[in-house]
Design a protein around this motif. Structure first.
Motif, PDB file in Angstrom:
ATOM      1  N   TYR A 302       0.829  -1.207   0.000  1.00 10.50           N
ATOM      2  CA  TYR A 302       0.000   0.000   0.000  1.00 10.50           C
ATOM      3  C   TYR A 302       0.866   1.260   0.000  1.00 10.50           C
ATOM      4  CZ  TYR A 302      -3.754  -3.201   1.462  1.00 10.50           C
ATOM      5  OH  TYR A 302      -4.661  -4.227   1.551  1.00 10.50           O
ATOM      6  N   ARG A 303       0.292   2.322  -0.532  1.00 12.54           N
ATOM      7  CA  ARG A 303       1.028   3.584  -0.661  1.00 12.54           C
ATOM      8  C   ARG A 303       0.619   4.635   0.368  1.00 12.54           C
ATOM      9  NH1 ARG A 303       1.195   4.586  -7.251  1.00 12.54           N
ATOM     10  NH2 ARG A 303       2.799   3.012  -7.716  1.00 12.54           N
ATOM     11  N   ASN A 304      -0.415   4.360   1.152  1.00 12.46           N
ATOM     12  CA  ASN A 304      -0.918   5.344   2.120  1.00 12.46           C
ATOM     13  C   ASN A 304      -0.334   5.068   3.498  1.00 12.46           C
ATOM     14  OD1 ASN A 304      -2.303   7.161   3.683  1.00 12.46           O
ATOM     15  ND2 ASN A 304      -4.310   6.182   3.439  1.00 12.46           N
ATOM     16  N   PRO A 305       0.590   5.887   3.978  1.00 14.38           N
ATOM     17  CA  PRO A 305       1.219   5.623   5.278  1.00 14.38           C
ATOM     18  C   PRO A 305       0.228   5.666   6.436  1.00 14.38           C
ATOM     19  CG  PRO A 305       2.445   7.292   4.046  1.00 14.38           C
ATOM     20  CD  PRO A 305       1.156   7.087   3.323  1.00 14.38           C
ATOM     21  N   ALA A 306      -0.891   6.391   6.259  1.00 13.52           N
ATOM     22  CA  ALA A 306      -1.813   6.599   7.376  1.00 13.52           C
ATOM     23  C   ALA A 306      -2.854   5.502   7.503  1.00 13.52           C
ATOM     24  CB  ALA A 306      -2.512   7.951   7.217  1.00 13.52           C
ATOM     25  N   GLN A 307      -2.794   4.476   6.648  1.00 14.86           N
ATOM     26  CA  GLN A 307      -3.831   3.452   6.698  1.00 14.86           C
ATOM     27  C   GLN A 307      -3.802   2.740   8.050  1.00 14.86           C
ATOM     28  OE1 GLN A 307      -4.646   1.411   3.173  1.00 14.86           O
ATOM     29  NE2 GLN A 307      -5.732  -0.280   4.138  1.00 14.86           N
ATOM     30  N   ILE A 308      -4.883   2.898   8.796  1.00 12.13           N
ATOM     31  CA  ILE A 308      -4.964   2.349  10.145  1.00 12.13           C
ATOM     32  C   ILE A 308      -5.353   0.875  10.119  1.00 12.13           C
ATOM     33  CG2 ILE A 308      -6.226   2.519  12.339  1.00 12.13           C
ATOM     34  CD1 ILE A 308      -4.288   4.759  11.965  1.00 12.13           C
ATOM     35  N   THR A 309      -6.106   0.469   9.112  1.00 14.48           N
ATOM     36  CA  THR A 309      -6.681  -0.867   9.107  1.00 14.48           C
ATOM     37  C   THR A 309      -6.529  -1.515   7.742  1.00 14.48           C
ATOM     38  OG1 THR A 309      -8.339  -0.117  10.679  1.00 14.48           O
ATOM     39  CG2 THR A 309      -8.772  -2.189   9.567  1.00 14.48           C
ATOM     40  N   SER A 310      -6.187  -2.777   7.742  1.00 14.25           N
ATOM     41  CA  SER A 310      -6.258  -3.606   6.551  1.00 14.25           C
ATOM     42  C   SER A 310      -6.816  -4.957   6.957  1.00 14.25           C
ATOM     43  CB  SER A 310      -4.888  -3.781   5.905  1.00 14.25           C
ATOM     44  OG  SER A 310      -4.946  -4.787   4.901  1.00 14.25           O
ATOM     45  N   GLY A 311      -8.063  -5.201   6.580  1.00 11.75           N
ATOM     46  CA  GLY A 311      -8.670  -6.475   6.919  1.00 11.75           C
ATOM     47  C   GLY A 311      -7.947  -7.638   6.292  1.00 11.75           C
ATOM     48  N   THR A 312      -7.507  -7.473   5.042  1.00 11.67           N
ATOM     49  CA  THR A 312      -6.833  -8.593   4.378  1.00 11.67           C
ATOM     50  C   THR A 312      -5.496  -8.911   5.031  1.00 11.67           C
ATOM     51  OG1 THR A 312      -5.877  -7.076   2.747  1.00 11.67           O
ATOM     52  CG2 THR A 312      -7.970  -8.112   2.191  1.00 11.67           C
ATOM     53  N   LEU A 313      -4.805  -7.891   5.534  1.00  9.67           N
ATOM     54  CA  LEU A 313      -3.564  -8.151   6.263  1.00  9.67           C
ATOM     55  C   LEU A 313      -3.859  -8.963   7.520  1.00  9.67           C
ATOM     56  CD1 LEU A 313      -0.542  -7.778   6.814  1.00  9.67           C
ATOM     57  CD2 LEU A 313      -1.092  -5.557   7.836  1.00  9.67           C
ATOM     58  N   SER A 314      -4.917  -8.603   8.219  1.00  9.96           N
ATOM     59  CA  SER A 314      -5.299  -9.358   9.412  1.00  9.96           C
ATOM     60  C   SER A 314      -5.632 -10.801   9.056  1.00  9.96           C
ATOM     61  CB  SER A 314      -6.503  -8.696  10.085  1.00  9.96           C
ATOM     62  OG  SER A 314      -6.184  -7.404  10.544  1.00  9.96           O
ATOM     63  N   TYR A 315      -6.382 -10.986   7.964  1.00 13.16           N
ATOM     64  CA  TYR A 315      -6.723 -12.348   7.551  1.00 13.16           C
ATOM     65  C   TYR A 315      -5.473 -13.149   7.230  1.00 13.16           C
ATOM     66  CZ  TYR A 315     -11.440 -10.427   6.917  1.00 13.16           C
ATOM     67  OH  TYR A 315     -12.661  -9.822   7.098  1.00 13.16           O
ATOM     68  N   ALA A 316      -4.512 -12.502   6.556  1.00 14.52           N
ATOM     69  CA  ALA A 316      -3.279 -13.210   6.186  1.00 14.52           C
ATOM     70  C   ALA A 316      -2.505 -13.642   7.424  1.00 14.52           C
ATOM     71  CB  ALA A 316      -2.420 -12.317   5.295  1.00 14.52           C
ATOM     72  N   ILE A 317      -2.412 -12.758   8.401  1.00 13.22           N
ATOM     73  CA  ILE A 317      -1.739 -13.115   9.650  1.00 13.22           C
ATOM     74  C   ILE A 317      -2.472 -14.265  10.336  1.00 13.22           C
ATOM     75  CG2 ILE A 317      -1.269 -12.275  11.992  1.00 13.22           C
ATOM     76  CD1 ILE A 317       0.760 -11.329   9.979  1.00 13.22           C
ATOM     77  N   GLY A 318      -3.795 -14.198  10.327  1.00  9.95           N
ATOM     78  CA  GLY A 318      -4.585 -15.233  10.977  1.00  9.95           C
ATOM     79  C   GLY A 318      -4.417 -16.600  10.349  1.00  9.95           C
ATOM     80  N   LEU A 319      -4.057 -16.628   9.084  1.00  9.03           N
ATOM     81  CA  LEU A 319      -3.838 -17.905   8.404  1.00  9.03           C
ATOM     82  C   LEU A 319      -2.365 -18.296   8.373  1.00  9.03           C
ATOM     83  CD1 LEU A 319      -6.379 -17.411   5.507  1.00  9.03           C
ATOM     84  CD2 LEU A 319      -6.501 -19.159   7.288  1.00  9.03           C
ATOM     85  N   GLY A 320      -1.539 -17.532   9.087  1.00  7.51           N
ATOM     86  CA  GLY A 320      -0.130 -17.902   9.204  1.00  7.51           C
ATOM     87  C   GLY A 320       0.684 -17.642   7.957  1.00  7.51           C
ATOM     88  N   LYS A 321       0.401 -16.573   7.267  1.00  8.44           N
ATOM     89  CA  LYS A 321       1.161 -16.271   6.054  1.00  8.44           C
ATOM     90  C   LYS A 321       2.393 -15.429   6.380  1.00  8.44           C
ATOM     91  CE  LYS A 321      -0.572 -18.740   4.225  1.00  8.44           C
ATOM     92  NZ  LYS A 321      -0.195 -19.837   3.305  1.00  8.44           N
ATOM     93  N   ALA A 322       3.471 -15.704   5.665  1.00  6.98           N
ATOM     94  CA  ALA A 322       4.620 -14.805   5.688  1.00  6.98           C
ATOM     95  C   ALA A 322       4.228 -13.562   4.890  1.00  6.98           C
ATOM     96  CB  ALA A 322       5.834 -15.476   5.070  1.00  6.98           C
ATOM     97  N   VAL A 323       4.402 -12.381   5.493  1.00 10.12           N
ATOM     98  CA  VAL A 323       3.890 -11.148   4.897  1.00 10.12           C
ATOM     99  C   VAL A 323       5.030 -10.178   4.644  1.00 10.12           C
ATOM    100  CG1 VAL A 323       2.401  -9.135   5.242  1.00 10.12           C
ATOM    101  CG2 VAL A 323       1.641 -11.393   6.009  1.00 10.12           C
ATOM    102  N   VAL A 324       4.981  -9.540   3.464  1.00  8.53           N
ATOM    103  CA  VAL A 324       5.844  -8.410   3.140  1.00  8.53           C
ATOM    104  C   VAL A 324       4.933  -7.210   2.905  1.00  8.53           C
ATOM    105  CG1 VAL A 324       7.543  -7.439   1.556  1.00  8.53           C
ATOM    106  CG2 VAL A 324       7.619  -9.880   2.133  1.00  8.53           C
ATOM    107  N   SER A 325       5.260  -6.098   3.537  1.00 12.86           N
ATOM    108  CA  SER A 325       4.365  -4.946   3.466  1.00 12.86           C
ATOM    109  C   SER A 325       5.143  -3.649   3.516  1.00 12.86           C
ATOM    110  CB  SER A 325       3.375  -4.987   4.644  1.00 12.86           C
ATOM    111  OG  SER A 325       2.538  -3.845   4.635  1.00 12.86           O
ATOM    112  N   THR A 326       4.523  -2.613   2.984  1.00 14.16           N
ATOM    113  CA  THR A 326       5.018  -1.260   3.231  1.00 14.16           C
ATOM    114  C   THR A 326       4.624  -0.873   4.661  1.00 14.16           C
ATOM    115  OG1 THR A 326       2.993  -0.469   2.175  1.00 14.16           O
ATOM    116  CG2 THR A 326       5.004  -0.471   0.842  1.00 14.16           C
TER     117      THR A 326
END
Length: 761
Positions: A302-326
């Motif tokens: 994502y390009r918005n530094p102020a984004q407080i919430t990402s539901g899909t990021l939460s879902y990915a963590i909940g399923l045990g995914k290795a995550v790369v993010s801005t």
């Protein structure tokens, strides 16, 4: 039930609180609408219903007009741009017996400027309000700040999904930290999956797989990930990047598939057709979990530094995914302590290096996956629902008071008055000398002192003499008209004022001659009235004529006055002719536009009819007043005056903003006149609506009058009350309140008018 302390910042220790609500009204987007907020609201609804004991949860869903097929789970749909629907929904919520309203707030889903229509709902309901903020802007524009601050002030409980959100609320919006609770985004409870097996089930090739999911739009950073793919392929040649999701509906409506086509063209330019796949559709949660399970690495560039919430990021963590993010806000918090990898914004090389390393270092990827999955167990929906209920519990102990009994204070009038007269403007209650004085406001001040019988006689005389002196000095014998504007250094800025200012002055003189608190003032007013009526009666503006007619009607009540009777007769003829010329079946009005001080026109006809014994004039006044009243009546009888943004637009009967105190005062005065001649109780109801507009029964549910100070705001804008308190507005409230009290007393007499008008210095 108690839980172990959670291992990442911002997550509270959750326990089921006592005194949690048993009946909740839930407001937000809802399926079949397809967006992250609709998914969140739906999942929250299911999670609350699964609690033991289960609260009743009524869903009030926002409708943008683009989706059909809403089911029976929804209590009520609220059309996004229908302001009356927000008021009706508030009444339905109150009638349902709900104990608390839980709002899912996101910019762009509510109608009005910056979503201001929502304020009319939350301010109208009588129950406490909890708000979950899905976006918190650190640098809002003026409208966004006004709306959000009003919402935060109304909320008894504010829920954010990251600790950074709480920090922003305290620093930028000065919110009381005791009101703010951190409850992370909920996630489904799923076991760790087998990525190769799920790829086979979905028909995907058996290749190292990278996934991004969401409604496609430029701020998702997909373009940066495409630029990163050549770097990734150098480390992992068979890497496969899947972009899952339909184009954002707003983008689709405005631009079609232009953005997606641009991405596809770039894939072709980089010869990545075998490495990048687009799945152009919205998927529901169950299918989304399958796609997430199939991925080896999940990416949110994502390009918005102020984004407080990402539901899909939460879902990915909940399923045990290795995550790369801005490093936007939510990612920074949830991926802390080696629970994911953060890379700079708009940095394809860094993005590619991080993803490539995870794809080629399986032990590292597996360890990160296990850490992510463990963190996810703290965020499952049952725990989310418990935390939300616990956050709501204190709010239930904060019932909201009603409109209250207004207290009139003379101090706002005195604040605007100096030795010359009434100053025109103020800036947040501080008199603004730069704009000097005008005869309009001093005429209004003179009116106030003439009718304010509840004030001490010496105060009335002192202020009336100041305003009278200004009015007298405004007369220009060379032009036989009144000047209007004077600078602070006592220089008249014109030789002739507006026609309306001349009409208002004659009105004030007539009322002062009839009702002033001293004989010298009454004598002075009669002399100046006689001196000026000849020239002013010849002015042609319709409102000038109406104002002058009100003064003439007052004068005929205290003496035989042929000049006043002639003015009244001419005015009746003028208004009747205009009505005949401009009326049509759906437009019973004197002009082809609606403008300011509208109800002064039928009021003038009614008062003229009384003075002349002209029943036809009275009947026409009542008919036109009824018509204009219906144009300015909203849901459940709410007063909604014509806004200044709509002045002068032919055929338009309703422009909501900016609403002015002058209009509410004029409506009450006209209703008093109508009651006097008809005795119809409908005019009591309509006067009550205009009176209560000042107290907060208005489009945004915002009090125009500060009940502590007695100050009156300069109007209701599209997002908030105008915080300035100029002379026009201050006088309008003073006059309106007294007129309404006199009307009320004429219906139900009271022994002591002080029970109706209370004063404080």
């Amino acid at each position: 039930m108690k839980f172990d302390p959670l291992p990442w910042p911002g997550q509270p220790l959750i326990a089921r609180a006592t005194g949690t609500p048993s009946h909740i009204a839930l407001l937000g987007n809802f399926p079949p609408r397809r967006c992250g907020l609709a998914m969140y609201t739906h999942d929250s609804w299911l999670a609350l219903k699964a609690q033991k004991p289960s609260p009743r949860v009524d869903v009030y869903a926002m409708d943008d007009g683009q989706v059909e097929g809403y089911g029976t789970d929804i209590e009520r749909l609220i059309p996004q741009d229908d302001v009356a629907a927000y008021h009706a929904a508030a009444d339905a919520i109150d009638a349902s017996g709900a104990q608390i309203l839980w709002v899912q707030h996101e910019f762009g889903i509510f109608g009005g400027e910056a979503g201001s229509y929502l304020l009319g709902l939350v301010n109208r309901v009588s129950i406490p309000v909890a708000v979950t903020l899905h976006t918190i802007l650190e640098s809002p524009n003026g409208s966004q700040r006004s709306v959000l601050e009003a919402l935060l002030d109304r909320a008894a409980t504010i829920i954010v999904m990251a600790d950074k959100g709480r920090e922003i609320l305290e620093r930028v919006y000065k919110v009381d930290p005791a009101k703010v609770k951190v409850v992370p985004h909920g996630i489904p409870d799923r076991p760790l999956g087998d990525a190769p097996a799920m790829r086979a089930q979905l028909g995907l090739p058996e290749r190292p797989t990278i996934l991004t999911f969401g409604l496609l739009s430029p701020d998702k950073g997909i373009a940066d990930m495409i630029e990163a793919m050549p770097v990734i392929r150098k480390q992992c040649p068979d890497a496969h990047y899947v972009v899952l999701g339909a184009t954002h509906p707003h983008l689709l409506r405005n631009e079609g598939e232009q953005y997606r086509d641009t991405l596809l063209a770039r894939v072709t330019e980089l010869e990545l057709q075998s490495s990048v796949s687009f799945v152009d559709r919205f998927v529901e949660l169950e299918e989304l979990t399958e796609w997430l399970t199939a991925a080896d690495v999940y990416v949110t560039p994502y390009r918005n530094p102020a984004q407080i919430t990402s539901g899909t990021l939460s879902y990915a963590i909940g399923l045990g995914k290795a995550v790369v993010s801005t490093p936007y806000v939510h990612a920074t918090e949830i991926l802390s302590d080696d629970h994911g990898v953060l890379v700079p914004f708009r940095a394809p090389d860094a993005l590619g290096a991080a993803v490539g390393r995870l794809l080629t270092d399986q032990p590292m990827r597996n360890q990160m996956s296990l850490r992510a999955y463990a963190r996810g167990r703290t965020m499952i929906w049952p725990r989310n629902a418990e935390a939300v209920l616990a956050a709501m519990a204190p709010a239930l102990r904060q019932p909201r008071s009603g409109l209250g009994q207004p207290v009139l204070r003379l101090s706002p009038v005195e604040r605007m008055t100096d030795g010359v007269g009434l100053l025109q403007h103020s800036v947040f209650g501080i008199a603004d000398r730069d704009h000097g004085y005008c005869i309009d406001d001093n005429a209004r001040g003179l009116l106030l002192m003439a009718i304010a019988e509840d004030l001490p006689i010496n105060t009335r005389i002192r202020l009336a003499e100041t305003y009278a002196s200004f009015v007298q000095h405004g007369w220009n014998p060379d032009t036989a008209q009144y000047r209007n504007f004077m600078s602070y250094d006592r220089r008249w800025l014109e030789d002739v004022g507006s026609e309306d200012s001349n009409g208002r002055t004659l009105w004030a003189l007539g009322v002062t001659a009839a009702q002033a608190p001293s004989a010298p003032l009454r004598s002075w007013a009669k002399i100046l009235y006689d001196q000026t009526i000849g020239s002013i009666s010849g002015l042609g503006s319709v409102r000038t004529k109406a104002f002058a007619m009100l003064g003439a009607a007052a004068m005929t009540a205290v003496r035989q006055d042929p000049a006043s009777q002639t003015l009244l007769g001419d005015g009746v003829a003028m208004l009747s002719a205009l009505l005949a010329r401009n009326s049509r079946p759906d437009w019973a009005w004197f002009e082809i536009v609606l403008s300011y001080d509208n109800t002064r026109l039928p009021e003038a006809l009614i008062r003229a009819g009384q003075a002349l014994g002209d029943s036809s004039a009275i009947a026409t006044g009542l008919e036109t007043l009824d018509w204009i009243t219906r144009q300015t009546t909203g849901h459940d009888g709410m007063f909604q005056p014509i806004g200044t943004q709509g002045f002068g637009k032919p055929g338009e009967t309703r422009t909501l903003f900016d609403q002015q105190p002058l209009e509410a005062w004029a409506m009450i005065d006209a209703c008093v006149a109508a009651w006097d001649v008809s005795g119809d109780p409908v005019w009591i109801e309509r006067a009550q609506a205009a009176h209560d507009w000042f107290l907060g029964r208005n489009t945004l549910g915002a009090p125009i009058v500060d009940q502590e100070t007695g100050e009156c705001g300069d109007g209701l804008t599209s997002v908030a009350v105008n915080g300035n308190n100029g002379a026009e507005s201050v006088i309008a409230w003073q006059m309106a309140r007294r007129a309404f009290v006199r009307l009320s007393e004429s219906v139900t007499p009271v022994q002591d008018s002080g029970e109706q008008i209370a004063h404080a210095a």
